[in-house]
Motif scaffolding. Structure first.
Motif, PDB file in Angstrom:
ATOM      1  N   ARG A 155      37.841  48.624  44.399  1.00 54.07           N
ATOM      2  CA  ARG A 155      37.227  47.348  43.731  1.00 54.07           C
ATOM      3  C   ARG A 155      36.395  47.725  42.627  1.00 54.07           C
ATOM      4  NH1 ARG A 155      37.694  46.293  49.199  1.00 54.07           N
ATOM      5  NH2 ARG A 155      35.590  46.857  49.634  1.00 54.07           N
ATOM      6  N   ASP A 156      35.616  48.859  42.748  1.00 53.27           N
ATOM      7  CA  ASP A 156      34.603  49.171  41.711  1.00 53.27           C
ATOM      8  C   ASP A 156      35.414  49.849  40.326  1.00 53.27           C
ATOM      9  OD1 ASP A 156      32.462  48.840  43.255  1.00 53.27           O
ATOM     10  OD2 ASP A 156      32.440  51.087  43.781  1.00 53.27           O
ATOM     11  N   ARG A 157      36.403  50.304  40.396  1.00 52.93           N
ATOM     12  CA  ARG A 157      37.114  50.911  39.467  1.00 52.93           C
ATOM     13  C   ARG A 157      37.836  49.550  38.740  1.00 52.93           C
ATOM     14  NH1 ARG A 157      42.397  51.636  37.784  1.00 52.93           N
ATOM     15  NH2 ARG A 157      43.288  50.881  39.657  1.00 52.93           N
ATOM     16  N   LEU A 158      38.524  48.551  39.513  1.00 54.72           N
ATOM     17  CA  LEU A 158      38.805  47.396  38.867  1.00 54.72           C
ATOM     18  C   LEU A 158      38.035  46.574  38.200  1.00 54.72           C
ATOM     19  CD1 LEU A 158      41.416  46.465  41.997  1.00 54.72           C
ATOM     20  CD2 LEU A 158      42.010  47.274  39.428  1.00 54.72           C
ATOM     21  N   ARG A 159      36.492  46.647  38.938  1.00 54.97           N
ATOM     22  CA  ARG A 159      35.721  45.911  38.144  1.00 54.97           C
ATOM     23  C   ARG A 159      35.152  46.363  36.753  1.00 54.97           C
ATOM     24  NH1 ARG A 159      33.348  45.910  43.271  1.00 54.97           N
ATOM     25  NH2 ARG A 159      33.744  43.763  44.440  1.00 54.97           N
ATOM     26  N   ARG A 160      35.285  47.795  36.749  1.00 48.52           N
ATOM     27  CA  ARG A 160      34.798  48.462  35.271  1.00 48.52           C
ATOM     28  C   ARG A 160      35.849  48.109  34.613  1.00 48.52           C
ATOM     29  NH1 ARG A 160      33.369  52.582  39.092  1.00 48.52           N
ATOM     30  NH2 ARG A 160      35.508  53.683  38.540  1.00 48.52           N
ATOM     31  N   LYS A 161      37.309  47.952  34.741  1.00 46.63           N
ATOM     32  CA  LYS A 161      38.366  47.691  34.021  1.00 46.63           C
ATOM     33  C   LYS A 161      38.112  46.402  33.298  1.00 46.63           C
ATOM     34  CE  LYS A 161      41.416  50.976  33.575  1.00 46.63           C
ATOM     35  NZ  LYS A 161      41.909  51.501  32.336  1.00 46.63           N
ATOM     36  N   LEU A 162      37.731  45.526  34.357  1.00 46.54           N
ATOM     37  CA  LEU A 162      37.783  44.076  33.971  1.00 46.54           C
ATOM     38  C   LEU A 162      36.739  43.968  32.971  1.00 46.54           C
ATOM     39  CD1 LEU A 162      38.826  41.250  34.447  1.00 46.54           C
ATOM     40  CD2 LEU A 162      37.476  41.069  36.464  1.00 46.54           C
ATOM     41  N   ASP A 163      35.434  44.701  33.037  1.00 44.51           N
ATOM     42  CA  ASP A 163      34.375  44.495  32.528  1.00 44.51           C
ATOM     43  C   ASP A 163      34.559  45.179  30.968  1.00 44.51           C
ATOM     44  OD1 ASP A 163      32.636  43.557  34.434  1.00 44.51           O
ATOM     45  OD2 ASP A 163      31.865  45.572  34.956  1.00 44.51           O
ATOM     46  N   THR A 164      35.659  45.911  30.678  1.00 47.66           N
ATOM     47  CA  THR A 164      35.997  46.589  29.332  1.00 47.66           C
ATOM     48  C   THR A 164      36.775  45.383  28.551  1.00 47.66           C
ATOM     49  OG1 THR A 164      38.101  47.554  30.139  1.00 47.66           O
ATOM     50  CG2 THR A 164      36.063  48.839  30.319  1.00 47.66           C
TER      51      THR A 164
END
Length: 89
Positions: free
Chosen positions: A75-84
């Protein structure tokens, strides 16, 4: 390239046979229904949509992946991707 071929001129001392590379595969088409519920599918789709500049669709796919992700690191990795999204690479 040949799938089955001699890979080494030396022979096995016991059998007298050369080393052979053997390749066998079975290819099947995997449809979307089989992947439903598997978070890497919408995550990969989101990445491709992001690269294509289809940002609204990418956001939706990342959110779907977030809902399906089973662990905090995923989930953390996906949130970081979403933030970009919307930011220059």
């Amino acid at each position: 390239a040949r799938a089955n071929s001699v890979t080494n001129d030396a022979v096995d001392p016991v059998s007298g046979m050369p080393e052979i590379k053997i390749c066998a595969v079975r290819v099947e088409r995997v449809g979307e229904p089989q992947l439903r519920g598997y978070h890497p599918y919408p995550a990969a789709r989101a990445e491709l949509l992001h690269r294509l500049g289809r940002l609204d669709e990418a956001v939706a796919a990342y959110r779907e992946a977030l809902d399906l992700a089973g662990t905090a690191p995923e989930r953390d990795r996906l949130r970081r991707k979403l933030d970009t999204i919307g930011q220059p690479d």
